[in-house]
Design an enzyme around this catalytic site. Structure first.
Site, PDB file in Angstrom:
ATOM      1  N   ASP A 142      -0.300   4.207  -2.353  1.00 12.05           N
ATOM      2  CA  ASP A 142       0.879   4.790  -1.701  1.00 12.05           C
ATOM      3  C   ASP A 142       1.853   5.144  -2.822  1.00 12.05           C
ATOM      4  OD1 ASP A 142       2.859   5.424   0.289  1.00 12.05           O
ATOM      5  OD2 ASP A 142       3.732   3.427   0.051  1.00 12.05           O
ATOM      6  N   SER A 143       2.903   5.879  -2.469  1.00 14.02           N
ATOM      7  CA  SER A 143       3.949   6.170  -3.447  1.00 14.02           C
ATOM      8  C   SER A 143       4.627   4.893  -3.933  1.00 14.02           C
ATOM      9  CB  SER A 143       5.001   7.066  -2.804  1.00 14.02           C
ATOM     10  OG  SER A 143       5.597   6.370  -1.726  1.00 14.02           O
ATOM     11  N   CYS A 167      -0.408   6.561   2.712  1.00 15.48           N
ATOM     12  CA  CYS A 167       0.869   7.261   2.546  1.00 15.48           C
ATOM     13  C   CYS A 167       0.822   8.538   3.383  1.00 15.48           C
ATOM     14  CB  CYS A 167       1.043   7.598   1.067  1.00 15.48           C
ATOM     15  SG  CYS A 167       2.521   8.550   0.698  1.00 15.48           S
ATOM     16  N   ASN A 168       1.650   8.606   4.420  1.00 13.69           N
ATOM     17  CA  ASN A 168       1.665   9.793   5.283  1.00 13.69           C
ATOM     18  C   ASN A 168       2.030  11.046   4.487  1.00 13.69           C
ATOM     19  OD1 ASN A 168       1.739   8.713   8.354  1.00 13.69           O
ATOM     20  ND2 ASN A 168       2.780   7.281   7.025  1.00 13.69           N
ATOM     21  N   CYS A 190       5.973   6.672   8.322  1.00 13.42           N
ATOM     22  CA  CYS A 190       5.959   6.406   6.873  1.00 13.42           C
ATOM     23  C   CYS A 190       5.587   4.946   6.721  1.00 13.42           C
ATOM     24  CB  CYS A 190       7.353   6.686   6.297  1.00 13.42           C
ATOM     25  SG  CYS A 190       7.565   6.071   4.623  1.00 13.42           S
ATOM     26  N   HIS A 241       6.181   2.726   4.587  1.00 14.17           N
ATOM     27  CA  HIS A 241       7.246   1.794   4.202  1.00 14.17           C
ATOM     28  C   HIS A 241       7.961   1.205   5.433  1.00 14.17           C
ATOM     29  CE1 HIS A 241       6.830   3.572   0.193  1.00 14.17           C
ATOM     30  NE2 HIS A 241       7.631   2.643  -0.281  1.00 14.17           N
TER      31      HIS A 241
HETATM   32  N1  DGL Z   1       5.128   5.535   2.221  1.00 16.84           N
HETATM   33  C1  DGL Z   1       5.121   6.948   2.208  1.00 16.84           C
HETATM   34  C2  DGL Z   1       4.637   7.549   3.528  1.00 16.84           C
HETATM   35  O1  DGL Z   1       3.935   6.925   4.285  1.00 16.84           O
HETATM   36  C3  DGL Z   1       6.237   7.746   1.656  1.00 16.84           C
HETATM   37  C4  DGL Z   1       7.397   7.197   0.966  1.00 16.84           C
HETATM   38  C5  DGL Z   1       7.959   8.132  -0.070  1.00 16.84           C
HETATM   39  O2  DGL Z   1       8.800   8.980   0.211  1.00 16.84           O
HETATM   40  O3  DGL Z   1       7.522   7.985  -1.208  1.00 16.84           O
HETATM   41  O4  DGL Z   1       4.930   8.686   3.805  1.00 16.84           O
END
Ligand code: DGL
Length: 272
Positions: free
Chosen positions: A11-12, A74-75, A184, A186
């Protein structure tokens, strides 16, 4: 490829650990590798080229580390580059996307809310999900970059989390959304705060479990499910500050793990 090989996920930042937790619960015998690209987070306001460069480097790293399958936890990365990764690697690639379809079928008010990054909400993939599965409902989209930043700092409860979640959720409540998609990874870590703010009458959907089930199906179809009890701890790498990551990941990932910096060769910013 051996059934003993690990599953790789990324993920990011630390958000994808929420998906990894569903995988750990469903498949306790799988060895897990995870890259938190916290040194390059957030992806949510980056260009597609940037996300493609970072995701490609991390996928190379995980494949080099022996991964038998990749989970794009990560979406934002899914929306930007899942087809590119599928074109590059022949192993199973499982990607997460906002739970728009289940939300649209569950909604009684005919209004659903989606909390996600700006990049996800502006993507063609998201537009496609909405037109395929939610054309009969109103979709209220709310970009929430500050929620990503909170979770990256390890803040998942308390007054700052509550005030920030309240600000984002207010518009969804005013529009009478009865189902909210955490789009997301997170945001899973703020789920309790979101639920406290919206109350019992609003359903909150979070797609980690279906991703874990899809991974199990894909591993089983490829005869790659682990057949033996796991003997090694999970391995997590970060491109961010190792001391900060240690504190945050220690809270978000309760299982035994080894944390290391992502090797420098995989930490080059786009364009270098
Ligand atoms: N966790 C990430 C997602 O599912 C994105 C978070 C980010 O902006 O880096 O989209």
């Amino acid at each position: 490829m051996s059934t003993k090989a690990p599953v790789g996920a990324f993920d990011s930042g630390v958000g994808g650990l929420s998906v990894l937790a569903d995988i750990r619960r469903l498949m306790p015998d799988e060895t897990l590798l995870y890259v938190a690209d916290s040194g390059f987070a957030p992806y949510g306001e980056r260009s597609v080229a940037y996300i493609e460069h970072r995701s490609g480097a991390i996928a190379d790293f995980l494949v080099g580390a022996g991964a038998k399958a990749l989970v794009v936890a990560c979406n934002t990365a899914t929306a930007a580059i899942a087809p590119v990764l599928r074109g590059r690697f022949s192993l199973p690639i499982i990607a997460i996307e906002p739970a728009v379809k289940p939300a649209a079928s569950a909604s009684r008010s005919g209004v659903i809310g989606v909390l996600a990054t700006e990049r996800t909400l502006l993507s063609e993939r998201f537009a496609g999900l909405v037109s395929a599965h939610a054309s009969g409902v109103e979709v209220v989209s709310e970009p929430c970059p500050d929620l990503v930043e909170l979770v990256e700092r390890g803040i998942t409860s308390g007054p700052e989390a509550l005030a920030t979640v309240e600000r984002h959720v207010r518009v969804l409540r005013e529009r009478r959304a009865d189902t909210i998609v955490l789009g997301c990874t997170h945001f899973h870590f703020l789920r309790a705060v979101v639920e406290a703010v919206v109350g019992k009458d609003v359903r909150v959907l979070d797609p980690g479990q279906p991703v874990a089930e899809e991974l199990r199906r894909r591993l089983a179809n490829a005869s790659l499910l682990s057949e033996d009890p796991r003997t090694t701890p999970d391995r997590i790498w970060t491109s961010g500050d190792p001391a900060a990551a240690n504190a945050v990941i220690g809270r978000l990932w309760p299982w035994p793990h080894e944390l290391a910096p992502l090797p420098a060769a995989y930490c080059l910013p786009p364009g270098e």
